[in-house]
Design a protein around this motif. Structure first.
Motif, PDB file in Angstrom:
ATOM      1  N   ASP A 146      24.221  11.490 -35.054  1.00  0.00           N
ATOM      2  CA  ASP A 146      23.348  12.387 -34.295  1.00  0.00           C
ATOM      3  C   ASP A 146      24.301  12.957 -32.885  1.00  0.00           C
ATOM      4  OD1 ASP A 146      21.447  12.329 -36.194  1.00  0.00           O
ATOM      5  OD2 ASP A 146      20.176  11.039 -34.964  1.00  0.00           O
ATOM      6  N   ALA A 147      24.634  12.173 -32.259  1.00  0.00           N
ATOM      7  CA  ALA A 147      25.290  12.551 -31.092  1.00  0.00           C
ATOM      8  C   ALA A 147      26.650  13.278 -31.401  1.00  0.00           C
ATOM      9  CB  ALA A 147      25.695  11.361 -30.115  1.00  0.00           C
ATOM     10  N   LEU A 148      27.476  12.816 -32.372  1.00  0.00           N
ATOM     11  CA  LEU A 148      28.620  13.453 -32.797  1.00  0.00           C
ATOM     12  C   LEU A 148      28.220  14.787 -33.402  1.00  0.00           C
ATOM     13  CD1 LEU A 148      31.481  13.138 -33.101  1.00  0.00           C
ATOM     14  CD2 LEU A 148      31.139  12.282 -35.247  1.00  0.00           C
ATOM     15  N   ALA A 149      27.091  14.925 -34.131  1.00  0.00           N
ATOM     16  CA  ALA A 149      26.897  16.219 -34.654  1.00  0.00           C
ATOM     17  C   ALA A 149      26.476  17.462 -33.525  1.00  0.00           C
ATOM     18  CB  ALA A 149      25.575  16.100 -35.697  1.00  0.00           C
ATOM     19  N   ARG A 150      25.616  16.821 -32.549  1.00  0.00           N
ATOM     20  CA  ARG A 150      25.094  17.707 -31.472  1.00  0.00           C
ATOM     21  C   ARG A 150      26.244  18.001 -30.652  1.00  0.00           C
ATOM     22  NH1 ARG A 150      20.106  15.774 -28.278  1.00  0.00           N
ATOM     23  NH2 ARG A 150      18.946  17.151 -29.499  1.00  0.00           N
ATOM     24  N   GLY A 151      27.366  17.119 -30.190  1.00  0.00           N
ATOM     25  CA  GLY A 151      28.438  17.430 -29.510  1.00  0.00           C
ATOM     26  C   GLY A 151      29.408  18.577 -30.224  1.00  0.00           C
ATOM     27  N   ARG A 165      31.122  23.985 -30.657  1.00  0.00           N
ATOM     28  CA  ARG A 165      31.110  25.514 -31.355  1.00  0.00           C
ATOM     29  C   ARG A 165      30.504  26.795 -30.531  1.00  0.00           C
ATOM     30  NH1 ARG A 165      30.126  22.121 -35.973  1.00  0.00           N
ATOM     31  NH2 ARG A 165      27.967  22.957 -35.719  1.00  0.00           N
ATOM     32  N   ARG A 166      29.359  26.472 -30.336  1.00  0.00           N
ATOM     33  CA  ARG A 166      28.635  27.331 -29.410  1.00  0.00           C
ATOM     34  C   ARG A 166      29.601  27.861 -27.952  1.00  0.00           C
ATOM     35  NH1 ARG A 166      22.446  24.826 -29.703  1.00  0.00           N
ATOM     36  NH2 ARG A 166      22.196  25.514 -32.010  1.00  0.00           N
ATOM     37  N   ARG A 167      29.994  26.907 -27.555  1.00  0.00           N
ATOM     38  CA  ARG A 167      30.512  27.314 -26.150  1.00  0.00           C
ATOM     39  C   ARG A 167      31.710  28.073 -26.550  1.00  0.00           C
ATOM     40  NH1 ARG A 167      31.010  21.792 -22.624  1.00  0.00           N
ATOM     41  NH2 ARG A 167      28.568  21.674 -22.099  1.00  0.00           N
ATOM     42  N   ALA A 168      32.623  27.853 -27.446  1.00  0.00           N
ATOM     43  CA  ALA A 168      33.686  28.324 -28.032  1.00  0.00           C
ATOM     44  C   ALA A 168      33.567  29.851 -28.526  1.00  0.00           C
ATOM     45  CB  ALA A 168      34.328  27.731 -29.219  1.00  0.00           C
TER      46      ALA A 168
END
Length: 83
Positions: free
Chosen positions: A29-34, A39-42
């Motif tokens: 879950d942490a990996l998916a959220r990170g 991707r959103r920041r990029a």
């Protein structure tokens, strides 16, 4: 008991207790959220760069068409002719 002694006792109690059980799917879950956050920041960074480029192009086109550095013709006195 002083504040330092209370803090020391609290820290000792925390260190001597057993660590809490971590859910097994927490890492995924942490990996998916990170990765989603990255991707959103990029994407946001790309959008901001595109907006900045569009603003620079719009300013350049405006400056070349309006030519704000030229002095406007004087309208206060008529041209002197026929002396």
């Amino acid at each position: 008991m002083t504040r330092f002694a209370r803090r020391e006792a609290a820290v000792r109690e925390i260190l001597e207790s057993t660590p809490p059980v971590v859910p097994p799917d927490l890492y995924a879950d942490a990996l998916a959220r990170g990765s989603r956050m990255l991707r959103r920041r990029a994407a946001a960074r790309r959008v901001l760069w595109v907006l900045l480029g569009a603003a620079v192009v719009a300013f350049t086109v405006w400056a070349l068409t309006v030519r704000p550095w030229d002095q406007p013709p004087s309208d206060t006195t008529p041209p002197v002719t026929g002396w």
